[in-house]
Design an enzyme around this catalytic site. Structure first.
Site, PDB file in Angstrom:
ATOM      1  N   PRO A 254       0.841  -1.204   0.000  1.00 61.41           N
ATOM      2  CG  PRO A 254       0.055  -0.972   2.196  1.00 61.41           C
ATOM      3  CD  PRO A 254       0.836  -1.891   1.316  1.00 61.41           C
ATOM      4  CG  ASP A 433       5.115  -1.199   2.797  1.00 62.70           C
ATOM      5  OD1 ASP A 433       3.908  -1.145   3.105  1.00 62.70           O
ATOM      6  OD2 ASP A 433       5.737  -2.281   2.712  1.00 62.70           O
ATOM      7  CG  HIS A 434       0.067   3.668   5.117  1.00 67.30           C
ATOM      8  ND1 HIS A 434       0.265   3.791   6.475  1.00 67.30           N
ATOM      9  CD2 HIS A 434      -0.708   4.719   4.760  1.00 67.30           C
ATOM     10  CE1 HIS A 434      -0.373   4.856   6.921  1.00 67.30           C
ATOM     11  NE2 HIS A 434      -0.969   5.446   5.901  1.00 67.30           N
ATOM     12  NE  ARG A 435       3.110  -4.074   3.352  1.00 61.09           N
ATOM     13  CZ  ARG A 435       3.711  -5.054   2.674  1.00 61.09           C
ATOM     14  NH1 ARG A 435       3.171  -6.268   2.661  1.00 61.09           N
ATOM     15  NH2 ARG A 435       4.844  -4.833   2.026  1.00 61.09           N
TER      16      ARG A 435
END
Length: 461
Positions: A254, A433-435
């Site tokens: 994401p 990377d939003h994770r």
């Protein structure tokens, strides 16, 4: 007994390679450590050393052959004291050496092949031959052993060690791409999956929105484009790998993006002073000539040290927090691009970074980089400023959690103390990377980068 020489795996993800050149001919004596062939992968051309001694009795795969599968027999070596003609006549029928002592390998390829790094022991696959045994699904139905994974009703072949590692890491073994014999999932595949690589998309209902367009069939191409109006250029290994990895990235990571403008005036002045003060060699050439990109690499490396929570990689089992800043730098080459890594860039001088980048760029274009020189890393820099691009967004290259897209430096009007002035500005965009990296953390990282770029003296201390 004659020894089968196998197509080596020069990287953990390699499945096929091109046998570019034989450096030994039939009848030549071979010593351990001799370079006997050149193998082309999708990224590089590598020399391969012999691990055994003897006489090259038979070359089975001629040079120039493309897409030779890993572990296929490519030649036969007659051991000392053996009849060379007899060994050559029975080419491909000799007992193959076990992978723990492969017929030939590169030093860079030895460590990734060792399954022991994952679980404290080494698996030994079945001995490869010229006529490998049929896959279980091709012969009589085989019962699924206890603990064996299944996916959509089909058996997923995986080694016991790989299944145990996947279970410990909380990874669905059915989503791991196998690179072992006949597509079997082995421990190194699970280790790569922990870093986000080699994972198949989960079998779930498609999300709302436009689907990714499938490849056009020959019939569709002919319907859309008149015959003779185009030519078909087959994809090479590099282009296929780039397509696979970037599709994987956009489907599984994401992304979100942060853009900021940096004032380059102080950096350009410092660069000019440093280059002017560079010592000269006996021919009058400067020992180094720094580029703006060298400062960008150094600034990103120090910024990651100042914001260590952003110097990470997402894995299913946990967050990898990296101690050093290993900066990948995108380098264009014929047919694609590659990302060599400046290791521990936070500890290196600007002149050292500059020298490494010049060496990497030259060898990358000649496809002479070693796997350890372009695999791994903690983040990457993609600079299109030299092409006049003002700003853009870059796709994250797993297992990285960020990538910095750098635009051109150009004179723009800015407001300072209520007055309009002209300054040399550069727009940069950080893909996250939003994770692994939330918005505030990404903002802290790109803010630290801006501070260093606008105050380059801080990179010297």
């Amino acid at each position: 007994m004659p020894i089968n020489i196998l197509m080596p795996a020069l990287s953990p993800t390699m499945e096929k390679g091109n046998l570019a050149k034989w450096l030994k001919k039939e009848g030549d004596k071979v010593k351990s450590g001799d370079v006997i062939a050149e193998i082309e992968t999708d990224k590089a051309t590598m020399e391969v050393e012999a691990a055994d001694e003897g006489t090259l009795a038979k070359i089975i795969v001629p040079e120039g052959t493309q897409d030779v599968p890993v572990n296929d027999v490519i030649a036969v070596l007659a051991a000392d004291g053996e009849d060379v003609k007899a060994a050559g006549a029975g080419a491909g029928k000799a007992e193959a050496p076990k992978p723990t002592a492969s017929s030939f390998e590169t030093p860079a390829a030895r460590a990734p092949q060792d399954e022991g790094s994952a679980g404290g022991k080494t698996e030994t696959p079945t001995k490869p031959t010229t006529n490998p045994a049929p896959r279980p699904e091709e012969g009589a139905p085989a019962p699924v052993s206890k603990g064996e994974a299944t996916h959509n009703g089909a058996r997923v072949f995986a080694s016991p060690l790989a299944r145990r590692l996947a279970k410990d890491a909380g990874i669905d073994i059915a989503r791991v791409t196998g690179t072992g014999p006949h597509g079997r999932v082995i421990a190194r595949d699970v280790e790569q999956a922990k870093s986000g690589g080699g994972l198949k998309a989960p079998a779930a209902a498609p999300a709302a929105g436009p689907a990714i367009a499938p490849a056009m069939s020959d019939q569709q191409i002919r319907a859309l484009y008149p015959e003779g109006s185009y030519e078909v250029v087959p994809h090479d290994g590099m282009r296929r790998t780039i397509a696979q990895r970037l599709t994987q990235s956009t489907q599984t990571i994401p992304h979100f993006y942060l853009t900021i403008d940096c004032n380059l005036d102080r950096l350009l002045a410092a660069r000019e002073d440093i280059n002017a003060a560079a010592p000269k060699d006996k021919d009058g050439k400067p020992a180094y000539k720094l580029s703006v990109n060298d400062f960008i690499i150094k600034a990103m490396a120090i910024a990651l040290q100042r914001v260590p929570d952003a110097n990470v990689s997402w894995t299913e089992g946990g967050m990898l927090k990296h101690k050093h800043s290993d900066i990948g730098v995108a380098v264009a080459m014929p047919g694609g691009l590659i990302t060599p890594i400046i290791r521990t860039a936070e500890t290196q001088s600007l002149s050292s970074i500059s020298a490494q980048m010049k060496d990497f760029a030259a060898r990358a274009r000649a496809r002479k980089l070693k796997p350890e020189e372009y695999q791994g890393g903690t983040t990457a820099v993609s600079n299109l400023g030299m092409f006049g691009i003002k700003d853009f967004t870059a796709v994250i290259n797993p297992p990285h959690a960020t990538i910095l897209a750098v635009g051109t430096g150009e004179q723009r009007p800015i407001v300072r103390d209520g007055k309009i002035e002209i300054a040399t500005m550069m727009s940069v965009t950080l893909s996250c990377d939003h994770r692994a990296v939330d918005g505030a953390l990404g903002a802290a990282l790109i803010g630290a980068f801006k501070t260093l770029i606008e105050n380059p003296v801080m990179m010297m201390v």
